[in-house]
Design an enzyme around this catalytic site. Sequence first.
Site, PDB file in Angstrom:
ATOM      1  CG  ASN A  58      25.454  20.754  14.546  1.00  0.00           C
ATOM      2  OD1 ASN A  58      26.370  20.466  15.325  1.00  0.00           O
ATOM      3  ND2 ASN A  58      25.316  20.217  13.348  1.00  0.00           N
ATOM      4  CD  GLU A  72      27.699  20.485   7.664  1.00  0.00           C
ATOM      5  OE1 GLU A  72      28.090  20.152   8.786  1.00  0.00           O
ATOM      6  OE2 GLU A  72      27.261  21.636   7.413  1.00  0.00           O
ATOM      7  N   GLY A  79      23.305  27.999   4.261  1.00  0.00           N
ATOM      8  CA  GLY A  79      24.580  28.632   3.952  1.00  0.00           C
ATOM      9  C   GLY A  79      24.675  29.167   2.527  1.00  0.00           C
ATOM     10  CB  SER A 139      19.834  30.085   6.254  1.00  0.00           C
ATOM     11  OG  SER A 139      20.872  29.618   5.439  1.00  0.00           O
TER      12      SER A 139
HETATM   13  C1  PEP Z   1      22.961  22.823   8.990  1.00  0.00           C
HETATM   14  O1  PEP Z   1      23.931  22.700   8.244  1.00  0.00           O
HETATM   15  O2  PEP Z   1      22.441  21.846   9.561  1.00  0.00           O
HETATM   16  C2  PEP Z   1      22.390  24.137   9.196  1.00  0.00           C
HETATM   17  C3  PEP Z   1      21.157  24.215   9.588  1.00  0.00           C
HETATM   18  O3  PEP Z   1      23.209  25.202   8.993  1.00  0.00           O
HETATM   19  P1  PEP Z   1      22.728  26.745   8.834  1.00  0.00           P
HETATM   20  O4  PEP Z   1      21.784  27.032   9.970  1.00  0.00           O
HETATM   21  O5  PEP Z   1      23.997  27.499   8.941  1.00  0.00           O
HETATM   22  O6  PEP Z   1      22.067  26.819   7.507  1.00  0.00           O
END
Ligand code: PEP
Length: 248
Positions: free
Chosen positions: A11, A97, A171, A211
């Site tokens: 994404n 989000e 994150g 992450s």
């Molecule tokens: C997300 O926000 O859907 C996500 C998986 O981000 P990250 O891989 O950066 O934790």
Amino acid sequence: APSRRFFVLGNWKMNVNASRIESLSRLLSEVKLDRKTEFVVGCPSCYLSHARSLLPSHVAVAAQNCYKVARGNFSGEVSPAMVQECGAEWIILGHPERRTIFGETDDLIAQKVTHALSAGAKVVACVVERAEDRESQLTEAALARQMQALAPAVTDWSRVVLAFEALWASGTGVLATPSQVQEVLYMLREWLRLNVGSHVAETTRIIYAGSVSAATCQELASLDDLDGFLVGSAALKPDLVSIVNARH
Ligand code: PEP
């Protein structure tokens, strides 16, 4: 499990422009991607056609949101039919989000899922575990609440991938351990088995988000109930290639 095709959604969120899409698409065209993996890229709506024209044909494109009806006076919104016309085969709904920053409720997300499926789209439906759910041992209740809203909205499970997002491990620098991930994925599959049916429980892909990186994907990829990943920050890096190929 081997009968469920491995699924990776990278994404891009709101982190790309036209030229970044060009360089990421070039990267994804030049590397070897495991064709056994179903691979989808989440792209901002205004660049869907651009991404579709640049990505290899076996890489599908997803919109990151859409509205719950086909057309009307809804300034700023786009419908599933519109994003499909721009090249999106998939739509991400209920991303954390959308829930936390834009206040989307379980009920709105459910309505969006029903409409997106009726419009012919495939849906990655997200459910979320917050830090406070885990700390107060309310994970199962929080997921059950979200699943109770989502499941009746799903008219065709064969076009839905369920994404479990550990918000506390997204994150934040805190990593979920493989056993923590497996425990929740199992919980979700059991929820499907008990509340929807054993066929849906056995065939629906359940993917993990939080992450995921080139360094962590291999160990997670072998978990019994894990069928792939939803990837945020690593989707902007060559890490994404290792994640698509994590089942090698
Ligand atoms: C997300 O926000 O859907 C996500 C998986 O981000 P990250 O891989 O950066 O934790």
